[in-house]
Every structure is written in C-alpha cells, then in structure tokens.
Design an enzyme around this catalytic site. Sequence first.
Site, short mmCIF file in Angstrom:
data_model
loop_
_atom_site.label_atom_id
_atom_site.label_comp_id
_atom_site.label_asym_id
_atom_site.label_seq_id
_atom_site.Cartn_x
_atom_site.Cartn_y
_atom_site.Cartn_z
CD GLU A 131 -2.18 25.68 -10.53
OE1 GLU A 131 -2.05 26.06 -11.82
OE2 GLU A 131 -1.68 25.95 -9.39
NE ARG A 132 -2.60 22.73 -6.81
CZ ARG A 132 -1.27 22.32 -6.29
NH1 ARG A 132 -1.04 21.09 -6.60
NH2 ARG A 132 -0.34 23.05 -5.80
CG ASN A 187 -1.35 30.29 -11.34
OD1 ASN A 187 -1.44 31.01 -10.49
ND2 ASN A 187 -1.17 28.84 -10.69
CE LYS A 236 -1.54 32.77 -7.62
NZ LYS A 236 -1.46 31.25 -7.77
CD GLU A 280 0.69 30.08 -4.82
OE1 GLU A 280 -0.11 29.82 -5.75
OE2 GLU A 280 0.58 29.25 -3.66
CE LYS A 307 -6.75 30.43 -2.30
NZ LYS A 307 -5.66 29.54 -2.59
CG ASP A 366 -3.85 27.27 -0.27
OD1 ASP A 366 -5.10 27.50 -0.60
OD2 ASP A 366 -3.16 26.70 -1.09
CD GLU A 368 -10.40 31.72 -4.14
OE1 GLU A 368 -10.24 32.95 -4.77
OE2 GLU A 368 -9.60 30.88 -4.51
CD GLU A 380 -4.36 22.78 -3.71
OE1 GLU A 380 -5.24 23.70 -4.04
OE2 GLU A 380 -3.25 23.23 -3.60
CG HIS A 403 0.21 23.86 3.80
ND1 HIS A 403 0.82 23.18 3.12
CD2 HIS A 403 -0.49 24.86 3.24
CE1 HIS A 403 0.97 23.76 1.84
NE2 HIS A 403 0.25 24.71 1.89
CD1 TRP A 443 7.12 27.60 -0.78
CD2 TRP A 443 9.06 26.91 -1.64
NE1 TRP A 443 7.40 28.44 -1.79
CE2 TRP A 443 8.50 28.09 -2.24
CE3 TRP A 443 10.38 26.43 -2.04
CZ2 TRP A 443 9.27 28.61 -3.30
CZ3 TRP A 443 10.96 27.03 -2.93
CH2 TRP A 443 10.34 28.31 -3.53
O1 GCW Z 1 -4.27 26.29 -3.30
C1 GCW Z 1 -3.22 26.98 -3.87
C2 GCW Z 1 -2.90 25.96 -4.81
C3 GCW Z 1 -2.53 26.48 -6.30
C4 GCW Z 1 -3.03 27.73 -6.57
C5 GCW Z 1 -3.15 28.78 -5.59
C6 GCW Z 1 -4.14 30.05 -5.72
C7 GCW Z 1 -3.87 28.52 -8.69
O2 GCW Z 1 -1.88 25.03 -4.32
O3 GCW Z 1 -2.14 25.67 -7.22
O4 GCW Z 1 -2.77 28.39 -8.01
O5 GCW Z 1 -3.63 28.21 -4.10
O6 GCW Z 1 -5.31 29.96 -5.15
O7 GCW Z 1 -3.86 30.97 -6.34
#
Ligand code: GCW
Length: 714
Positions: free
Chosen positions: A181-182, A224, A301, A305, A374, A379, A401, A407, A535, A557
């Site tokens: 992922e990413r 995830n 996590k 999401e 984060k 994000d 983080e 990404e 974003h 979104w």
């Molecule tokens: O940055 C976003 C991403 C998701 C990611 C999520 C996270 C792993 O788009 O892909 O999921 O954050 O940090 O949990």
Amino acid sequence: MLRLIIIALSVFGLAAPAQAEDGYELWLRYPPMERAIAKPYRDAMQRIILPGEPSETLSLAISELERGATGMLDRTPSIDEDAKGRGNIWLVSGSDNVPADTGIDLTDLAEDGYVIRTVTIGKTSGIVIASKSDVGVLYGTFHLLRLMQTRADITELNVSESPSVDVRIMNHWDNLDRYVERGYSGQSIWDWHKLPDYIDPRYEDYARAQASIGINGVSLINVNSDAMVLTPMYLEKTAALADVFRPYGIKVYQTARFSAPMEIGGLETADPADPAVQQWWAEKADEIYQYIPDFGGFLVKANSEGQPGPQDYGRNHVDGANMLADALAPHGGIVMWRAFVYSEHDDEDRAKQAYTQFVPLDGQFRDNVLVQVKNGAIDFQPREPFHPMFGAMPETPLMMEFQVTKEYLGFATHLVYLAPLYEEVLEADTYAEGEGSTVASVVDGSLQGQSLTGVAGVGNVGSDRNWSGSHFDQANWYAFGRMAWDLHADSEAIADDWVRMTFSNDPAFVTPVVDMMMGSREAAVNYMTPLGLAHLMATGHHYGPGPWVCDLGRPEWNPCYYHKADENGIGFDRTETGSDAISQYAEPLHDLYGDIDTVPENLLLWFHHVPWDHEMKSGATLWEELTRHYTLGVEQVADMRATWAGLEGLIDDGRYAQIAAFLGIQEKEAQWWRDSSIAYFQSISGLPLPDGLAPPEKDVEYYKAISHPFAPGN
Ligand code: GCW
C-alpha cells in the site's frame, strides 16, 4: 583487468572510471578513494583490536570495517588481540572493557550510544569505538566509515552520540500477498510464501542498511492488518526474519488487527472489556514470545478508515491499547497505538478529530504504550502545520510518524527530498510549555518527561533493485534514519553526506546536487499545493491533481472539501468563524494562526478562507500569488533538470540516465499540476490570468477527463 585499470589510473592520480551501478549498494558503496588523499585513512586502518571471541554483532562491525577498508583503501586490516604502534582501531563493548588511560567514560551514553575517539595508549595510538553495547559499536563503526566515505578528517576524533529516542522504526505497509500500500518500489521485500525455509540474502542487506542509519525496529506488514500474521504459520516466518535482523540490533514488531480474536481465535467478540478477549491476547503474546523472544510489540490502527477497534464495542482507545499493553508487558513488549483516526460518521473537521478523541485520554495509557501521531493533522501532505496533539498530551508519550514513501509527493519519479519537511516539523514550536517547546522536545521526552520515546517512518523499501523505486528516494530512507537518531540533525548536512556516499565527493557534483535536493520539497509544494492548500491529489491513488473532485459520498473524500474554493475565495476556514481548529493550538499560535494578517503565508489557506483579491505581503492579490506559485514550481523543476543535465559524466551513466528521465517525468507532471490547477481555480474565480503568465495548455474539462485507474500503490 578492471582492477588493473583502476590501479593504473590511480597511480596517475586520476579518478576511477565510472562503473555500472544500479543503486543496490545504497550509501554503502565504498568505492576506491582518490590516491592522493588516502594516506591518513590507510594509516588509521592497520589493525582492529578486539580481545576475545567477537559476538555476532561485533563480527558484523569487523566485517564492515574490512569491507570499507578493502573497498576504499585496498587494504584489509588485521585483527589482533593486542595493539601495536599506530593505526589501531579498538572495538570496545561494555564500560568495563574501556582501555585505561583513555579518559573515555560511557556513563552518560544511552545503551546504544557510542564514542569515537582518537587516543594514545602507552606506545600505541589509534581510534577507539566504544559503547555499552555491541550494537552501539556497530553504529559507531558505520559512523567512522561514513566519515571516511565523506572524506572527513579522522586524525583528531572526538565523537559522542546517543540517539534522541528509543524506538526508531520503519513501518512497512506491505500486504501478505506482497502488494505494498502506497509502495512505488516494486513488491514487498518479504517473500512470505518462501519463508521460513528460504532466506533471501536481501533480508540481511536490508538489515545492514537499516543498522547503518540507526534503525532498530521494523513492523513488517500493513497497518491495515491481516490477522493471519498472528497465526503459527506466520509467526514461524516472522521468527525467521527476526533471526536475520537480531545481530543488527533490529527488533521485529507486528501490526495487530483488533478483530483477530474473532477472525483467528473463534471468539464471538473482540470487546476489550471481555475477559475472554483479554485472555486470548495474553495467550497470543505468550505464544509470540515463544517464537521470538525479543519481539518488539504491536503497532495498531484501530477505528480508522474502516479498521476494527474498541469503539465498535463502545470502548475507547485507552481500553484497546491498554488491553494489548497488558498482554505484552510481562514480556517487555510495547504498543504503538496510532492516532491517525477520523470517522466517516463524524462531521467535525477532519483535521480536528484525532485531537478531539485523544487529548481527553491523556494520562490513562499504560507505561508501555506510545501514541503514534502523524506529523500533520490530515495526512502526510506536502506541507501541513505540525499536528496539534504534539505538546497537548503531557502525560502520554507521543511518537512521531513520518512518511518516507511519497504517497502525496509524486511517488517514486519526483525528486523530493523530505528531510527539510521532517526538520520543519521537528523544529516547530508548540509553545506547550512556553517558548521553545519544540515538537522534537515533545517527541524525545525532554519537554514533558516521558521515558519511552520513538519515531516511525512509513517505509519506501521494496523489491526493486534500487530498493526505493528511484535513486533519490534512497535519500529519504537515509535521512529518515539519521533524523530518527538525532531529531536535531541538519537536513542539508545529511543530504551532503548522502550525496557523497551515494554518488561522489566531487564538489562539482556535490554542491549543485545538495542545492537541488534542498529546494525540491518547496518546488513540490509550489506545483501541487501552495500557500497552505492540501489534499488536492486525485482521489484513491493520489496520483496527479484532482482539485475538481466534489461528488464522492463522504465530504472528506473530496479535494473540494479541503480547498473550499468558491467565487469569493479559497481555503478552509479553521478560525472561530469556521471549524475552530485553531483552538487546538496553544497561545500564541492560536492567535497567530487565527489572524489572516499574521498567519504564515505558507499556511494561509490551511487556516483561512481568503478572498481572491486579498492583498498578500508581496502586494499582489491572492489569485495572482497562487498562479505565480504554481508557475514557480514548474520553473524550479526545470532548473533541477537543467542542473542535472550539466552533471553528465560526473557519475556512472546508468544512474545518471534514469535520474535524467525521472526529472523529465517530474517536469511534465509539474506542468500538468500547474496547468490543471490554474485552469480549475480560474473556472471558479472567473478572474483573468495575471499579465505575462502563460495560460494552461488545455481547458479544465480536458484535465478532469484524465484518469489513471492503474496508478500504483492504491
Ligand atoms: O495516508 C493514508 C493512506 C492510506 C493509509 C492511511 C494510514 C494504510 O492513504 O493508504 O492506510 O493513511 O495511515 O493508515
């Protein structure tokens, strides 16, 4: 033959010819040193002094020194019990083993800190690398080799290093099917299918690279998560990786899926208040430690999401985190509980939700819990203000983080050096305990007295031969490690080291490349999201621009949610008249950010909805300034490309050519970002383009129609 040529060339004082390089060696290449300057380094590398049988970790330090000396100096130091004359390198592990009369005192060093000191002991002299631990000696060894690789003077060394934080971990977002992922650098490097029986040699090379920058933890799979990773079959595979990493001082962590007791345990619930659930986790922890006696702990996590979590049962983050912490505590494990939470059922400004959920829980987490936050509240955007949770939870250790994979910053093809972003966040003043309360001082525990501390980076390492998908993305991996080790490290100095180690010490190369790297993040901000925008990437995969997307099911979104452009202006009002996110920042930041005249312009549209004709500091209107930033971003990339074109021949052709091609992609995409963003915002503002500004190549409908269903990493 090649060797003969190299020798012949060095005799005549010429540099070695460019060799085919593919990036696999990272910053640990150790190419031959220019003969003219090699003497002091050769003199220093005569023999390695190590009394007794070396541990596995000390053996790695020895072989690294041998590798460095052989590569750079064409000399293999001998290994001796006793020092003789000059050129000794003492590897000293443990305070009791420090040679007398050196004045070296390890008392104040962290367990994995080290000193590197030039000493004279009786009739002998040389360099002591000393630490309380074997891994500290290994870190010191890499440091000494770095000094040699970057041509630093090593005749009068007096280095003392202790890491800023305890846990320095790379988070892999790798799925068990090897999709990342990413991830933009191939597949996951973990070949689960062949583990534990086949140990890819790459695992050890990976561990060596991580140790060379002080990384001491790895969480192997995606946040995830997949509960299967906690089953015996996968624990056996994980244990095999842990065995490879252990001598390098790296602990393995796993992500824990909160619903695992139901998915693999056969329970009816995962409610943390249920004794059967608590019991299940305690037994699971016992089982894990049978496979991996030094298992690091869980990364979680939850309730974010769509991931399961304690809120599914009316409990909160403390209930969830503490249950797992209690299961791990008897074994010395920790929980890294992520604060990246926002809910599709919550209408509050997304930027506020983590603070709203977590700050009231301050002081309630167990001692072996770190809350992982984060760097910004949305994000991993090209620019965000620091996350307001930093400083706001004085009784809870907060772990940083960062994202290393890009990404939101152009994936692997854009050259964007992230260390200035990390530095900007770490040096930001939260004012939590008055002036000087930097984010770094929150994270390292010095401001509010936390003892457990950590920094995580979402990794960019994959199966690509060059590890990171592009040569320059290796710099982000490298810089992440160096800054996790030293939260106050200077991003430019790190770039300088990295360029020298990765490419060349030739100043004609180093200076322009470091400059290019240092300007690259701001260039990306300019062509993607200037003046505090965020974003606006195309939804889902985040590849390319999508500021026009407004019709998805949930407000947050949609890029529209973040820029809120209308005929009057643009930007997200986070003042009292809007979402009041500014109230999550301490004074004087609350007032500073809240006032359109004092908010830093690079965060203007993050905090304010601003009229198109608002006068900026430059005297231009917001609309003019916005279009100029977009244009400047493209020009900056064009400059980077021109700089690179001037460096042809100074490094190997293979890496040179790939970087040149990638910069071409970056320029094309920067233009796409600029043109489409200007075209779209113009369709909203209705304003003419400022004089002299080139119009977008196409109309907005053209850009809206572009689609990339197979963009990587989604
Ligand atoms: O940055 C976003 C991403 C998701 C990611 C999520 C996270 C792993 O788009 O892909 O999921 O954050 O940090 O949990």
